[in-house]
Design an enzyme around this catalytic site. Structure first.
Site, PDB file in Angstrom:
ATOM      1  N   SER A 147       2.392 -13.816  -2.108  1.00  0.00           N
ATOM      2  CA  SER A 147       3.256 -12.750  -1.673  1.00  0.00           C
ATOM      3  C   SER A 147       3.544 -11.691  -2.740  1.00  0.00           C
ATOM      4  O   SER A 147       3.900 -10.567  -2.410  1.00  0.00           O
ATOM      5  CB  SER A 147       4.592 -13.327  -1.206  1.00  0.00           C
TER       6      SER A 147
ATOM      7  N   SER B  19       2.320 -17.688  -4.935  1.00  0.00           N
ATOM      8  CA  SER B  19       2.612 -16.263  -4.829  1.00  0.00           C
ATOM      9  C   SER B  19       2.622 -15.492  -6.142  1.00  0.00           C
ATOM     10  O   SER B  19       2.645 -14.263  -6.149  1.00  0.00           O
ATOM     11  CB  SER B  19       3.976 -16.052  -4.140  1.00  0.00           C
TER      12      SER B  19
ATOM     13  N   LYS C  68      10.023  -8.304  -8.734  1.00  0.00           N
ATOM     14  CA  LYS C  68       9.689  -8.550  -7.335  1.00  0.00           C
ATOM     15  C   LYS C  68      10.935  -8.359  -6.472  1.00  0.00           C
ATOM     16  O   LYS C  68      12.026  -8.829  -6.833  1.00  0.00           O
ATOM     17  CB  LYS C  68       9.159  -9.979  -7.187  1.00  0.00           C
TER      18      LYS C  68
END
Lengths: 531, 501
Positions: free
Chosen positions: A167, A191, A92
């Site tokens: 997210s 997330s 990420k």
């Protein structure tokens, strides 16, 4: 390597790839190249997945070649290779990496290269896991749809017109689209787990302090946690075992030695375990198809020998409100450092005077997106003199009450269970103008962050009404992450039996066919999606 | 534009000063408060920094345990209570010397609180200053503003920032309002800061060099009419960084406040900048109690838990408090109050203690340090201790004099030789041929010559006026170029003249 072979490789799990690499049935370079080919095939274009913000081709292949050379040479060095050596992974883009840009999904960090590696990245490097690249996210991890990325949204591999969650939509979509067998995510309010739910993948938020946060760009320090994203429960356990453990550079890191999570995932036994349904986290407000799959999972667990009990967590109803005070408060302070003085974007005001305040102001005005600004303003307000006690102070009290609810619940049950998200994936753009509706997506995942307890989301089948994945969330007491893997592995195998194989086998072929979708295409282009 | 001031005496007639001090002490730990970067003064800018000090994305602080121990020691030396549990907080404000745009500090949970420090004043009284708290925090970087402004960020063409100091561990010591000092306020201010400096130096937790900013003082001053309970509005004079300046700044602010109050205007609550050249302050930024730093507990650090066992372990390591040590040494050495104060003011107490420990008598040690070395240090513009005189050298010199090998005048010459690097005292005596003339033959010749030169004096001595002997001794010493032992010369003269002294 023919295309068919390549396609087969990318559909293997991390555990399967590790076995084939160890048996020298395949080389790490072949594995990495297969995934790079897959990324090239499905990630780009107007209707592409757009899971990646940066693809790390050269370094990933170089690490793979190094692993292959060590294996080929044999001897002690080959024996000492980590079992995941050569298994590629996506990271990420909130986690800093030397040699690749880290943007946090924000214009304010566009083009910035970290001078240091996050602890988890050091661990991936030590295990010689090739890093395929950096995945898309809502700016600074603020969002539940990845639409708040400054570099354009990620599409859900199940339906390119739908959100992949957020997210960490990029990490979840990369894994769901077979662009990577594994990925790292971060979970502040869901997330990792919510994107897992809506993309039919597995995601784990470890116990707070279980994985070092050093090098994860902080949104809300007391809630953030790095965790694994994968297609199977065992793969998450394998990755969790790599990244977990004490880190002296993170003061909030737990001193305990990491439990054998892989063994727990392989054990997979729920006989005699008490599994608690959280009364407040299902039913009203949850999509019928989600509720249906959830009840079905309970039945399966019962048949496997678990005892299903009901627990009540009355304070969970305050969790979302308290979360939206604590998270923005901490974020407003954590994001203060992005001011154009030391690194990243610097924007000069259009008119003189060029004072430091005005340069900071112009930089932050141009560099941050709306959602980030919204939360910074919220947090600044909540911490202000005269409001602190009513907002931040009260929210901290709620946090204590939530922890007590968990304590009481875990006195009655070994593991708790709920749907991960109230709905399946919604359409891109559907909730962009309604922040509160967006925030409600995290209603079931936030309590775990507020209490620091671990949570796992796994695919629980497809909702009848829309054919989209439903996530099932398991929660365990702090430091008992192993229970998640133990129960998760059982439920996963029962569900695979029921669905006749991995759920992702039912996902449509990629790349998605080009469709004339004028309004959406415009949106994506205007965001300037880049790799 | 300079502010109007009243004379100090007039100000004292009308008003009662209330003081308050915030003293920042930089700790001399090897590494910084929250990072592993070196804590070193004076290096090239931005070299003692790592990603944590620069506030790079993703970094986390880790608390320096030695800094906590030093803070607890300071708290104990200031007679404070030590918190069993305390946390850090973030003080949020945007300024480029603070890389994270917040300072990690302690807010409502200081590590040490409720202490006091007894300050000795020159009139012999002891004034108790109450300590509200001593808390841990990190220092900011150092900004240098260039072009277009008088060293301020407003109007500067550009500013340079050195983050070497960012993250250096600080302990901020905050007093309670200090009332009742009256006209002694300036002296008390200086003596208080001196006492704090002495304590942290004595503890070994800070280099305590004010010229390097190791100890920095913010001085709060307010006035109220005599007899009024309520405090006046205060000013805070920032970064007063020498003991003398503390005294002057407090005196000046008292005079300035008095003039403002006399004019009927309200005092503005503000920070003031101290100017050493003019010995005045100028207005800084308006400061109100409503300054909103949006403090909240630092979520990246865990609470500091100071177990009672740990605190007691640290207490056991504390050195003798400076004030008690002074009392003990004065008594041991038998110095008068005046003699001892001179020694302290000259900054040679430690040196005298070492010299006595090396074998010198207390009076001898004082004579050498105060009589010879302090003056030489002053001429060389260094601290006496830095001149390079070893206690053993003093002991050796005094032994040579006692044994009659050299006289006092020669000894000072030998000392100069030692300072010039010519060797040990014995070597210098040898090299320079400074041995006292002890063969009576040459002396008797010189005595005869001296008596013959001054027959009237010789008669006086014969007549019983022994005190006249000085003139003859002087003649002999002159003839022997000072190498004679004056005592022996005197004996020989009396013998020669047949006088019993």
């Amino acid at each position: 390597m023919n295309e068919n072979h390549s396609n087969q490789l990318v559909r293997l799990t991390a555990a399967q790839l590790a076995a084939k690499l160890a048996a020298r049935e395949v080389t790490a370079v072949e594995v990495v190249q297969a995934h790079l080919d897959r990324i090239a095939a499905v990630d780009g274009g107007d209707r592409g997945v757009h899971a990646f913000l940066h693809v790390n081709t050269e370094e990933a292949l170089a690490v793979a070649a190094e692993v292959d050379a060590i294996r080929a040479a044999g001897g002690a060095a080959a024996d000492e290779l980590h079992e995941l050596a050569g298994v590629p992974i996506a990271v990420k883009d909130l986690i800093v990496t030397v040699g690749q840009p880290t943007t946090a999904g924000s214009k304010i960090l566009e083009g910035w290269y970290s001078p240091y590696d996050a602890t988890v990245v050091e661990k991936l490097r030590a295990a010689k896991m090739p890093i395929l690249g950096k995945t898309n996210l809502d700016e600074f991890a603020m969002g539940s749809s990845t639409e708040h990325s400054a570099f354009g949204p990620t599409r859900n591999p199940w339906d390119p017109d739908r959100i992949p969650g957020g997210s960490g939509g990029g990490s979840a979509a990369a894994v769901a689209a077979f662009e990577a067998p594994l990925a790292l995510g971060t979970d502040t309010g869901g997330s990792i787990r919510q994107p897992g739910a809506v993309t039919g993948t597995v995601g784990v938020k470890p116990t707070y302090g279980g994985v070092s946060r050093y090098g994860a760009i902080a949104m809300a320090s007391s809630l953030d946690q790095i965790g694994p994203v994968s297609r199977t429960v065992l793969d998450s356990a394998l990755l969790h075992q790599v990244i977990g453990g004490h880190d002296p550079r993170d003061s909030t890191s737990l001193p305990d030695p990491l439990a054998d999570l892989v063994a727990a995932a392989r054990l997979g036994n729920v006989d005699g375990m008490k599994i608690g349904i959280i009364k407040e986290l299902h039913g009203e407000g949850y999509q019928a198809g989600v509720e249906h799959r959830f009840n079905e999972s309970l039945e399966l667990l019962k048949q496997a020998g678990a005892e299903i009990v009901e627990v009540s967590c009355p304070n969970f109803k305050y969790a979302l409100g308290a979360y939206y005070l604590i998270m923005p408060s901490e974020a407003s302070s954590n994001l203060a450092k992005f001011d154009g003085v030391r690194y990243g974007l610097r924007v000069l005001p259009e008119e003189p005077p060029m004072t430091i305040e005005r340069v900071m102001g112009a930089t932050r005005a141009a560099g941050f997106g709306d959602e980030v600004k919204r939360r910074v303003i919220l947090g600044t307000y909540a911490l202000s003199a005269g409001y602190y006690d009513a907002y931040y102070g009260s929210a901290q009290k709620v946090r204590t009450l939530i922890q007590r609810d968990f304590d009481a619940a875990f006195a009655k049950a070994d593991v708790l269970i709920s749907p991960t998200a109230p709905t399946t994936a919604f359409k891109l753009g559907e909730k962009l103008d309604d922040p509160l509706a967006m925030y409600l997506n995290d209603v079931a995942t936030i309590p775990a962050n507020m209490a620091g307890v671990p949570g796992l989301s796994l695919p629980g089948g497809l909702a009848d009404e829309d054919g989209l994945p439903v996530g099932i969330q398991l929660l365990a007491p702090a430091r008992e992450d192993a229970r998640l893997y133990r129960v998760g592995a059982v439920l996963e195998s029962l569900l695979e039996e029921k669905w006749g194989g991995p759920l992702l086998d039912k996902a449509p072929e990629l790349p998605a066919p080009e469709l004339p979708a004028p309004s959406l295409a415009e949106t994506v282009t205007s965001h300037g999606g880049s790799h | 534009m300079s502010d109007a001031i009243l004379s100090f005496e007039e100000a004292m007639e009308k008003y009662d000063p209330v003081l308050g001090f915030e003293v920042h002490v930089e700790l001399n730990t090897k590494t910084k408060m929250f990072s592993s970067a070196p804590n070193v003064f004076g290096d090239e800018p931005n070299t003692n920094v790592n990603e944590v000090d620069l506030g790079m994305p993703g970094v986390l602080p880790v608390l320096n345990k030695t800094a906590v121990e030093s803070s607890i020691k300071i708290g104990l030396a200031l007679n404070c209570k030590i918190a069993e549990y305390c946390r850090f907080a973030r003080k949020n404000y945007f300024y480029p010397d603070t890389p994270k745009n917040f300072q990690t500090s302690q807010y409502d949970e200081p590590i040490a609180y409720d202490g006091y420090l007894d300050i000795e004043l020159s009139d012999g009284t002891v004034f108790r200053v109450e300590i509200e708290r001593a808390h841990m925090e990190e220092d900011a970087g150092k900004l240098t503003h260039l072009g277009g402004s008088a060293g301020r960020i407003q109007g500067a063409d550009y500013s340079l920032v050195d983050y070497n100091r960012a993250g250096v561990p600080l302990v901020e010591i905050v007093t309670k309002p200090i009332q009742g000092a009256g006209s002694r306020a300036p002296e008390l201010a200086k003596a208080y800061v001196a006492a704090v400096r002495e304590i942290v130096k004595n503890l070994g937790v800070s280099d305590a060099r004010m010229e390097r900013g190791n100890v920095r003082c913010d001085a709060n001053v307010s006035l109220r009419p005599h007899g009024r309970e309520r405090f006046g509005i205060r000013s805070e004079t920032k970064n007063v960084n020498s003991l003398r300046a503390v005294e002057h700044a407090v005196r000046y602010e008292i005079q300035r406040h008095a003039a403002v109050l006399d004019s009927g205007e309200p005092v503005v609550q503000e920070t003031r900048h101290w100017h050493e050249d003019t010995r005045t302050t100028t207005s800084g930024r308006a400061k109100s109690d409503a300054d909103d730093y949006r403090y909240f507990p630092e979520p990246d650090l865990v609470p500091v838990v100071a177990s009672r066992e740990w605190v007691e372990e640290l207490r056991a390591t504390l050195p003798e408090p400076p004030a008690e040590r002074r009392k003990r040494l004065q008594a041991d050495w038998g110095y008068s109050d005046l003699e001892f104060r001179d020694v302290v003011n000259a900054g040679v107490m430690d040196e005298i203690e070492e010299t006595i420990a090396a074998g010198a008598a207390a009076s001898v040690a004082r004579k050498w340090w105060m009589g010879e070395i302090v003056g030489r240090a002053k001429n060389a513009d260094v601290d006496p201790g830095q001149l390079g005189v070893e206690p053993a050298t003093i002991v050796e010199l005094s032994k040579l004099v006692e044994d009659g090998k050299i006289n006092n005048k020669m000894a000072t010459e030998v000392l100069d030789g030692v300072l010039a690097g010519e060797g040990t005292p014995a070597e210098i005596v040898e090299k320079r041929g400074l041995a006292v003339v002890s063969d009576d033959g040459p002396l008797l010749e010189a005595i005869d010559a001296a008596l013959a030169a001054q027959p009237d004096v010789a008669d006086k001595i014969r007549g019983g006026k022994v005190q006249a002997i000085g003139a003859i001794v002087g003649g002999v010493m002159k003839a022997t170029r000072g190498q004679a032992d004056a005592g022996r010369v005197r004996e020989l003269i009396l013998e020669k003249l047949g006088v019993n002294a």
